[in-house]
Design a protein around this motif. Sequence first.
Motif, PDB file in Angstrom:
ATOM      1  N   THR A   1      32.230  11.500  51.699  1.00 56.38           N
ATOM      2  CA  THR A   1      33.658  10.169  51.790  1.00 56.38           C
ATOM      3  C   THR A   1      33.336   9.404  53.022  1.00 56.38           C
ATOM      4  O   THR A   1      33.121   8.343  53.427  1.00 56.38           O
ATOM      5  CB  THR A   1      34.446  10.259  51.253  1.00 56.38           C
ATOM      6  N   VAL A   2      33.168  10.112  54.197  1.00 53.70           N
ATOM      7  CA  VAL A   2      32.544   9.889  55.975  1.00 53.70           C
ATOM      8  C   VAL A   2      32.088   9.015  55.748  1.00 53.70           C
ATOM      9  O   VAL A   2      31.191   8.640  55.296  1.00 53.70           O
ATOM     10  CB  VAL A   2      32.465  11.112  56.789  1.00 53.70           C
ATOM     11  N   THR A   3      31.898   7.595  56.560  1.00 53.86           N
ATOM     12  CA  THR A   3      31.851   6.669  57.043  1.00 53.86           C
ATOM     13  C   THR A   3      31.606   6.471  58.435  1.00 53.86           C
ATOM     14  O   THR A   3      31.747   7.526  59.411  1.00 53.86           O
ATOM     15  CB  THR A   3      32.294   5.276  56.677  1.00 53.86           C
ATOM     16  N   GLN A   4      30.556   5.239  58.870  1.00 54.90           N
ATOM     17  CA  GLN A   4      30.252   6.029  59.994  1.00 54.90           C
ATOM     18  C   GLN A   4      31.294   4.640  61.233  1.00 54.90           C
ATOM     19  O   GLN A   4      30.919   5.378  62.048  1.00 54.90           O
ATOM     20  CB  GLN A   4      28.700   4.668  60.764  1.00 54.90           C
ATOM     21  N   GLU A   5      32.150   4.201  60.073  1.00 59.46           N
ATOM     22  CA  GLU A   5      33.652   3.411  61.507  1.00 59.46           C
ATOM     23  C   GLU A   5      34.333   4.994  61.303  1.00 59.46           C
ATOM     24  O   GLU A   5      34.702   4.963  63.263  1.00 59.46           O
ATOM     25  CB  GLU A   5      34.163   2.883  59.936  1.00 59.46           C
ATOM     26  N   ASP A   6      34.498   5.803  60.663  1.00 61.14           N
ATOM     27  CA  ASP A   6      35.296   6.567  60.902  1.00 61.14           C
ATOM     28  C   ASP A   6      35.006   7.490  62.296  1.00 61.14           C
ATOM     29  O   ASP A   6      35.592   7.960  63.535  1.00 61.14           O
ATOM     30  CB  ASP A   6      35.697   8.122  59.412  1.00 61.14           C
ATOM     31  N   VAL A   7      33.609   7.523  62.165  1.00 61.18           N
ATOM     32  CA  VAL A   7      32.244   8.227  63.006  1.00 61.18           C
ATOM     33  C   VAL A   7      32.676   7.326  64.712  1.00 61.18           C
ATOM     34  O   VAL A   7      33.637   8.248  65.931  1.00 61.18           O
ATOM     35  CB  VAL A   7      31.307   8.838  62.687  1.00 61.18           C
ATOM     36  N   GLU A   8      32.378   6.741  64.567  1.00 60.72           N
ATOM     37  CA  GLU A   8      32.702   5.411  66.313  1.00 60.72           C
ATOM     38  C   GLU A   8      34.191   5.528  66.000  1.00 60.72           C
ATOM     39  O   GLU A   8      34.725   4.693  67.252  1.00 60.72           O
ATOM     40  CB  GLU A   8      32.082   5.166  65.534  1.00 60.72           C
ATOM     41  N   SER A   9      35.079   6.032  65.781  1.00 59.99           N
ATOM     42  CA  SER A   9      36.712   5.535  65.878  1.00 59.99           C
ATOM     43  C   SER A   9      37.233   5.802  66.926  1.00 59.99           C
ATOM     44  O   SER A   9      37.984   5.714  67.729  1.00 59.99           O
ATOM     45  CB  SER A   9      37.667   5.752  64.034  1.00 59.99           C
ATOM     46  N   ASN A  10      36.054   7.344  67.570  1.00 59.71           N
ATOM     47  CA  ASN A  10      37.142   7.939  68.566  1.00 59.71           C
ATOM     48  C   ASN A  10      35.232   8.449  69.763  1.00 59.71           C
ATOM     49  O   ASN A  10      34.277   8.542  69.234  1.00 59.71           O
ATOM     50  CB  ASN A  10      37.490   9.343  68.283  1.00 59.71           C
ATOM     51  N   ILE A  11      35.217   8.304  71.031  1.00 59.34           N
ATOM     52  CA  ILE A  11      34.714   9.100  71.587  1.00 59.34           C
ATOM     53  C   ILE A  11      33.813  10.023  71.370  1.00 59.34           C
ATOM     54  O   ILE A  11      32.939  10.406  72.278  1.00 59.34           O
ATOM     55  CB  ILE A  11      34.930   8.830  73.827  1.00 59.34           C
ATOM     56  N   ALA A  12      34.865  10.989  70.728  1.00 56.76           N
ATOM     57  CA  ALA A  12      33.835  12.343  70.403  1.00 56.76           C
ATOM     58  C   ALA A  12      33.041  12.577  69.510  1.00 56.76           C
ATOM     59  O   ALA A  12      31.964  13.475  68.749  1.00 56.76           O
ATOM     60  CB  ALA A  12      34.868  13.128  70.256  1.00 56.76           C
ATOM     61  N   ARG A  13      33.434  11.324  68.378  1.00 54.16           N
ATOM     62  CA  ARG A  13      32.279  11.100  66.870  1.00 54.16           C
ATOM     63  C   ARG A  13      32.899  11.876  66.195  1.00 54.16           C
ATOM     64  O   ARG A  13      31.864  12.821  65.001  1.00 54.16           O
ATOM     65  CB  ARG A  13      30.478  10.926  68.040  1.00 54.16           C
ATOM     66  N   CYS A  14      33.668  12.549  66.138  1.00 59.03           N
ATOM     67  CA  CYS A  14      34.644  13.422  64.883  1.00 59.03           C
ATOM     68  C   CYS A  14      35.477  12.584  64.711  1.00 59.03           C
ATOM     69  O   CYS A  14      36.778  11.789  64.469  1.00 59.03           O
ATOM     70  CB  CYS A  14      35.294  14.248  66.025  1.00 59.03           C
ATOM     71  N   PRO A  15      35.558  12.840  62.989  1.00 57.03           N
ATOM     72  CA  PRO A  15      36.241  11.798  62.426  1.00 57.03           C
ATOM     73  C   PRO A  15      37.774  12.184  61.753  1.00 57.03           C
ATOM     74  O   PRO A  15      38.638  11.507  61.183  1.00 57.03           O
ATOM     75  CB  PRO A  15      35.186  11.523  60.162  1.00 57.03           C
ATOM     76  N   ASP A  16      37.663  13.450  62.584  1.00 55.69           N
ATOM     77  CA  ASP A  16      38.923  14.178  61.739  1.00 55.69           C
ATOM     78  C   ASP A  16      39.808  13.887  63.237  1.00 55.69           C
ATOM     79  O   ASP A  16      39.593  14.509  64.308  1.00 55.69           O
ATOM     80  CB  ASP A  16      38.697  15.916  61.588  1.00 55.69           C
ATOM     81  N   GLN A  17      40.674  13.036  63.164  1.00 57.15           N
ATOM     82  CA  GLN A  17      41.249  11.836  64.476  1.00 57.15           C
ATOM     83  C   GLN A  17      42.388  13.193  65.313  1.00 57.15           C
ATOM     84  O   GLN A  17      41.675  13.447  66.463  1.00 57.15           O
ATOM     85  CB  GLN A  17      42.384  10.989  63.096  1.00 57.15           C
ATOM     86  N   ASP A  18      42.501  14.182  64.688  1.00 55.33           N
ATOM     87  CA  ASP A  18      43.984  15.097  64.912  1.00 55.33           C
ATOM     88  C   ASP A  18      42.906  16.336  66.359  1.00 55.33           C
ATOM     89  O   ASP A  18      43.046  16.141  67.379  1.00 55.33           O
ATOM     90  CB  ASP A  18      44.176  16.027  64.365  1.00 55.33           C
ATOM     91  N   MET A  19      41.447  16.564  65.809  1.00 53.84           N
ATOM     92  CA  MET A  19      40.870  17.684  65.834  1.00 53.84           C
ATOM     93  C   MET A  19      39.647  16.421  67.234  1.00 53.84           C
ATOM     94  O   MET A  19      39.844  17.338  68.338  1.00 53.84           O
ATOM     95  CB  MET A  19      39.488  17.975  65.153  1.00 53.84           C
ATOM     96  N   ALA A  20      39.514  15.590  67.177  1.00 55.53           N
ATOM     97  CA  ALA A  20      38.524  14.409  68.127  1.00 55.53           C
ATOM     98  C   ALA A  20      39.957  14.654  69.514  1.00 55.53           C
ATOM     99  O   ALA A  20      39.535  15.107  70.346  1.00 55.53           O
ATOM    100  CB  ALA A  20      39.149  13.409  67.463  1.00 55.53           C
ATOM    101  N   VAL A  21      40.832  14.987  69.337  1.00 53.56           N
ATOM    102  CA  VAL A  21      42.314  14.441  70.388  1.00 53.56           C
ATOM    103  C   VAL A  21      41.954  15.821  70.518  1.00 53.56           C
ATOM    104  O   VAL A  21      42.243  15.919  72.129  1.00 53.56           O
ATOM    105  CB  VAL A  21      43.304  14.262  70.094  1.00 53.56           C
TER     106      VAL A  21
END
Length: 338
Positions: free
Chosen positions: A170-190
């Motif tokens: 289900t992952v989308t490119q918008e999820d990926v591009e939502s942070n500079i880490a390109r990690c769609p798991d937002q908590d882990m991205a931080v």
Amino acid sequence: MANTFGHLFRITTWGESHGDAIGVAVDGCPPRLPLEVEEIQKELDRRRPGQSEISTQRREGDRAEILSGVFEGETLGTPILIGVWNSDARSKDYDHMRRVYRPSHADYSYDAKYGIRNWKGGGRASARETIGRVAAGAIAKKILAREFGVEIVGYVKQVWKLHADVDPSTVTQEDVESNIARCPDQDMAVQIIERIKEARKDGDSLGGVVECVARGVPVGLGEPVFDKLEADLAKAVLSMPACKGFEVGSGFGGTTQTGSQHNDPFYSEGGGIQGGISNGEDIIIRAAFKPTATIMQLRGRGRHDPCVLPRAVPIVESMMALVLADHALRQRGQRGSV
Ligand SMILES: C=C(O[C@@H]1CC(C(=O)O)=C[C@@H](OP(=O)(O)O)[C@H]1O)C(=O)O
């Protein structure tokens, strides 16, 4: 052929990191494909240096120029030449490297092979070579989406010991591009962003894993013996700079299961590939990247990524697209349709 990849959809990358320009020649692209330079630029912008506080600070616009093969917004079927100018190569940073081989770099092996090397920067071994792959990958993605209904999404799955939780179906490119880490798991991205900043502060570097999924892949792509789909994907992935490992489907993890646990009701080990041929299921690959070789603790100069993972995402996607586009065109050539 040393710098060429693919059969029907064939690319040749050219240029050095501190040379005048760098890019790609694409041969075998079908004619009458609508193509605007902005579509290539969009992908190059995801790859380019200086894009965030956790990437190399080399300032390159990486503005794509299409020099041949496109007429009035459509491909001609003739070779497409795409290049960008190198404008911010700071070759002085490499003066002290003229007669020194950096550990974990290609300096020694290039010298041993050719008897000459462009010691200003990493030459062909530099991550800048991947500009050509990404420019060609943008075209391959377009062919796959328009003519075969394939969608490719890559993302950062792991940095150092930090693992992200992502659903590939289900992952989308918008999820990926939502942070500079390109990690769609937002908590882990931080956490990943903080860890990369820490590594940069320490003059150190980090490795990790990019995962990439292809959805909507037609049945029948891949050749049964030497050009098995996973074999070509492996070559595509392992040919990227700093890449040290490849997995498809359950990968090395599958080795600890029994056959009865591992066999899916329909597909098995490849996750979308059986006998080297696509079965219509999603195909998931993983690329492992080593920690960036240049670290300031070894008195390296130049401007480097403390972690290549976020910028590697569009490169992995492009390599997967090049393989799938090539095989889709081969299948269409042999069967007449896909
Ligand atoms: C510029 C890019 O990455 C470069 C990859 C790279 C290397 O040795 O791989 C070395 C650095 O370049 P320089 O030596 O000129 O500072 C990075 O910045 C890019 O990817 O576009």
